[in-house]
Design a protein around this motif. Sequence first.
Motif, PDB file in Angstrom:
ATOM      1  N   VAL A  26     -26.207  55.551  13.730  1.00  0.00           N
ATOM      2  CA  VAL A  26     -25.431  56.567  14.433  1.00  0.00           C
ATOM      3  C   VAL A  26     -24.116  55.989  14.966  1.00  0.00           C
ATOM      4  O   VAL A  26     -23.061  56.611  14.847  1.00  0.00           O
ATOM      5  CB  VAL A  26     -26.257  57.168  15.596  1.00  0.00           C
ATOM      6  N   MET A  27     -24.160  54.790  15.548  1.00  0.00           N
ATOM      7  CA  MET A  27     -22.951  54.206  16.128  1.00  0.00           C
ATOM      8  C   MET A  27     -21.905  53.932  15.046  1.00  0.00           C
ATOM      9  O   MET A  27     -20.714  54.149  15.262  1.00  0.00           O
ATOM     10  CB  MET A  27     -23.286  52.916  16.885  1.00  0.00           C
ATOM     11  N   ASN A  31     -18.232  55.646  14.754  1.00  0.00           N
ATOM     12  CA  ASN A  31     -17.038  54.826  14.655  1.00  0.00           C
ATOM     13  C   ASN A  31     -16.192  55.232  13.452  1.00  0.00           C
ATOM     14  O   ASN A  31     -14.968  55.293  13.530  1.00  0.00           O
ATOM     15  CB  ASN A  31     -17.418  53.350  14.572  1.00  0.00           C
ATOM     16  N   GLU A  32     -16.839  55.530  12.315  1.00  0.00           N
ATOM     17  CA  GLU A  32     -16.102  55.948  11.131  1.00  0.00           C
ATOM     18  C   GLU A  32     -15.457  57.319  11.321  1.00  0.00           C
ATOM     19  O   GLU A  32     -14.367  57.574  10.826  1.00  0.00           O
ATOM     20  CB  GLU A  32     -17.025  55.967   9.914  1.00  0.00           C
ATOM     21  N   PRO A  92     -14.754  54.899  20.806  1.00  0.00           N
ATOM     22  CA  PRO A  92     -15.873  55.250  21.679  1.00  0.00           C
ATOM     23  C   PRO A  92     -16.937  54.169  21.784  1.00  0.00           C
ATOM     24  O   PRO A  92     -17.494  53.955  22.858  1.00  0.00           O
ATOM     25  CB  PRO A  92     -16.437  56.529  21.059  1.00  0.00           C
ATOM     26  N   VAL A  93     -17.201  53.470  20.700  1.00  0.00           N
ATOM     27  CA  VAL A  93     -18.248  52.447  20.731  1.00  0.00           C
ATOM     28  C   VAL A  93     -17.835  51.292  21.623  1.00  0.00           C
ATOM     29  O   VAL A  93     -18.586  50.862  22.510  1.00  0.00           O
ATOM     30  CB  VAL A  93     -18.576  51.956  19.304  1.00  0.00           C
TER      31      VAL A  93
END
Length: 166
Positions: A26-27, A31-32, A92-93
């Motif tokens: 999910v992370m 990110n993509e 965001p990550v």
Amino acid sequence: MFDRFKRSVGINMEPEAPPPEPETGVMNDLNELTTLSWETRLQCFVACFILSLFCSLSSTALLFAGKMTGFCILVSLGSILSIGGTCFLMGPVQQLQKMFESTRLVATIVYLAMIVLTLVAGLVLRNGALALIFVIGQYIAMAWYSISYIPFARDFVSKLMCSCFD
């Protein structure tokens, strides 16, 4: 100037070697999905910053008009926009990782809790005095969280506050 700013917020300017194996999860998907050019990131950050200021200033007018519900919503929205704006700069990550590092963990939790408590005091309890106390706490927590990014700033502020109360 932008290169120095990119380095200060932790954006690597040199292209990195591709990872040996593509990451999944999910992370990585998040990110993509949020890959933007530097110019777009900066524009979104500025937009969030301006909206945050607008919310804060508008909330002051609502406070003086005695409209606590609108005041609480706008102050909290302004705080959320402030956090969201920095997500555009770092992604965001990386933003979440930095927010929950051990040096910022308490400040982050207090800041987020103050946002929630402001909304609860204003919308559920309809207690203006309590909401105002939580808003003040929100701004203090935001300031303490923000100075955690400046080396030795927390020590300086702590010593300054202690010397004021001695």
